[in-house]
Enzyme design. Structure first.
Site, PDB file in Angstrom:
ATOM      1  N   HIS A 138       0.823  -1.212   0.000  1.00  0.00           N
ATOM      2  CA  HIS A 138       0.000   0.000   0.000  1.00  0.00           C
ATOM      3  C   HIS A 138       0.858   1.263   0.000  1.00  0.00           C
ATOM      4  O   HIS A 138       0.858   2.004   0.983  1.00  0.00           O
ATOM      5  CB  HIS A 138      -0.919   0.026   1.226  1.00  0.00           C
ATOM      6  N   PRO A 139       1.586   1.559  -1.057  1.00  0.00           N
ATOM      7  CA  PRO A 139       2.320   2.827  -1.087  1.00  0.00           C
ATOM      8  C   PRO A 139       1.352   4.011  -1.155  1.00  0.00           C
ATOM      9  O   PRO A 139       0.400   3.986  -1.938  1.00  0.00           O
ATOM     10  CB  PRO A 139       3.160   2.713  -2.360  1.00  0.00           C
TER      11      PRO A 139
END
Lengths: 480, 112
Positions: free
Chosen positions: A413-414
């Site tokens: 989840h950047p």
């Protein structure tokens, strides 16, 4: 060079781009979507992680951070973006996170009440429903049994799936077509509403003149439009904006990634971790402290990479893979990372904060207790220096100081590299997701999320994009 | 992949996974062919680096976790190896196709 004229050009078709395209097209705008990947037909998915990783993941799944520790950061590349290969887990943005965004980033209008109808609309479109127990799989059954024995808070997860049969390979392309990813829902609805999706189109720059956006330039196609929505993803959007002349002290900085890792537990019974929904159950006992436990499982080739050891030891553990449960720890991290473009590729710098390493220790300690309460013979924790745990004894973990370099993690989840806020010195876009000082240039992907939400972010991104599109289209939610 | 690279990959993978009955030797799996496909899908820089590392480093690379993971992925992704461990990808695909045929999965496939 093909030349198109549109009311809106959307760059990217993932969790941000596809909802933006659909809502703008349904509002009557002429929309062109530029997508680097291709449409993917679930009937061609093979349930073989090794093969599908090379096909559906950017760089064949080899994108990794540079720092301590190095962390693999797999991203999807397709119409639908990473939603094609995520686990499908759906959470609304927690109220405590929205409160922080209002207090620290001036996002006064992001209240639970204001966002509720947007979340409703998103969840209706992608078919969000709770995983039924009979599809949750043996892996979740182990953790649920242990959590309930300890009185620890947990539940089955909400996911975007319709007609799921528990194929067990969500992260490698759902072969039944049950997962309601962006390529199967929003992107198709955008096309039905008149949008054109141009695939194989890598965008080189967005042309900005006299403070307003003019056009997007991709390989083989230019799209002239007074509105451009950049939704290339947290790791690619900053590079595109920089190439387009956008300067902001916050651009490419403030990266969070939700680092995650998984422990494995050898049981007496067959778990068959590849049967059922891989991410079907969660434990939120430590959520207030930024620690979530969520299911992770898959076929043997995926399990092999996560199984510690090598040589004979690794082989013996793999021969027991049917009896091995696995479950993840995900940490809500501080903004310690950055991304910049080097030789046309994203270079991701990220150092795990010692505070987050300690969160892993706490998460794994709870998870080991849960596994033992469920009857585990042995628990393997991927923290350097921690031996295999046996006989219910978690003291080697409890007594240890875990350093960042001890943690073996991945991340999915950047977020945050073009974050929203009211202060142009600390943010790239405003609460309307327009780039500060550039008319018509908006960003709608994970990069705008200002801090780690602590939960899987796809619904947050979809909701922010939906809200932006409705504001651009006249301010009201259109009737579906 | 050239023959020399294939041999280097198979030697490295053997050092990592230490196959022994009931699991087949690396040479009897499609690990090398699949690794070639992964190389083809990799960024140019990664591709060149992986090839050079395999030729120069050999079995010593088993100490490097990311490279070890690549070897594990490609060996354990062989259909016969997975079936031996209890996973049948063809059965999963057939079950999914049957469900889709019944209309249980409502997402349409591919380009609209």
């Amino acid at each position: 060079m093909r030349r198109l004229v549109a009311d809106a050009c959307v760059i990217g078709s993932g969790a941000g781009g596809a909802p933006a395209a659909k809502e703008l097209a349904e509002a009557g705008l002429r929309v062109v979507v530029l997508e680097e990947g291709e449409w993917q037909d679930h009937r061609t998915f093979t349930a073989r992680p090794r093969e599908m990783t090379a096909r559906l993941y950017r760089d064949a799944g080899q994108l990794a951070t540079v720092g301590t520790p190095p962390i693999m950061l797999p991203l999807g590349r397709a119409v639908g973006g990473t939603t094609v290969v995520n686990s499908g887990t759906c959470f609304r943005t927690p109220d405590r996170v929205l409160a922080r965004w209002r207090a620290e980033h001036g996002l006064e209008d992001l209240t639970p009440q204001a966002l509720a109808p947007v979340f409703d609309r998103v969840e209706d479109t992608i078919g969000v429903a709770r995983v039924p127990a009979d599809l949750a799989g043996g892996n979740a059954a182990v953790v649920r049994r242990g959590a309930e024995a300890l009185g620890v808070s947990g539940d089955f997860l909400l996911r975007n799936a319709r007609g799921c049969v528990g194929s067990g390979v969500c992260a490698f392309g759902c072969p039944s077509g049950a997962k309601q990813h962006m390529g199967a829902t929003y992107a198709r609805l955008a096309v039905e509403a008149g949008a054109e999706v141009v695939t194989g189109a890598r965008v080189r720059e967005v042309v900005v003149e006299r403070g307003a956006v003019r056009e997007a330039v991709a390989d083989g196609v230019r799209v002239r439009a007074p509105l451009v929505v950049v939704a290339a993803g947290t790791l690619l959007t900053p590079g595109l904006l920089r190439r387009s002349g956008i300067r902001s002290p916050a651009l490419g900085r403030n990266l969070t990634i939700h680092p995650a890792s998984a422990a494995r537990a050898v049981m007496d019974e067959d778990v068959d971790p590849w049967r059922g929904v891989p991410q079907s159950y969660y434990v939120d006992e430590l959520a207030e402290d930024g620690i979530m436990l969520e299911g992770i499982a898959g076929p043997p080739d995926q399990a092999a990479m996560a199984t510690p050891g090598r040589g004979d030891l690794h082989r013996e553990r793999m021969l027991a893979v049917r009896r091995t449960a696995s479950f993840g720890v995900m940490v809500s991290d501080g903004a310690t990372g950055s991304v910049r473009e080097v030789l046309g590729r994203p270079l991701v710098r990220y150092d795990l904060h010692p505070r987050d390493a300690e969160r892993f220790r706490r998460g794994f300690e709870l998870l080991a207790r849960i596994f033992f309460a469920a009857g585990a013979r042995e628990v393997l924790v991927p923290l350097g220096g921690v031996p295999p745990l046996r006989d219910g004894d978690t003291s080697p973990l409890r007594d240890r100081v875990v350093r960042p370099r001890d943690v073996q993690a991945m991340a999915f989840h950047p977020l945050g590299t073009a974050r929203m806020g009211t202060d142009p010195a600390r943010s790239v876009v405003g609460s309307d997701l327009q780039v500060h000082g550039v008319r018509g240039l908006h960003v709608a992907d994970g990069s705008v999320v200002p801090t780690s939400p602590g939960v899987n972010p796809q619904v947050t991104i979809m909701a922010l994009a939906t809200r932006m599109a409705h504001a651009l289209a006249g301010g009201r939610l259109a009737t579906a | 992949m050239r023959a020399r690279e294939r041999r280097a990959f198979e030697a490295f993978t053997t050092a990592v996974v230490a196959p022994a009955p009931p699991l087949p030797p690396v040479e009897q799996t499609d690990a090398a062919r699949a690794f070639a496909a992964t190389l083809a899908a990799s960024p140019r820089l990664h591709r060149a680096g992986l090839r050079a590392l395999l030729l120069l480093g050999g079995a010593r690379l088993a100490a490097v976790k990311p490279l070890r993971a690549l070897a594990q992925l490609h060996y354990y992704g062989d259909d016969a190896v997975m079936r031996r461990l209890g996973y049948d990808a063809d059965e999963v695909v057939a079950r999914a196709a049957a469900a889709a045929h019944r209309g249980e999965g409502v997402a349409a496939g591919g380009r609209p």
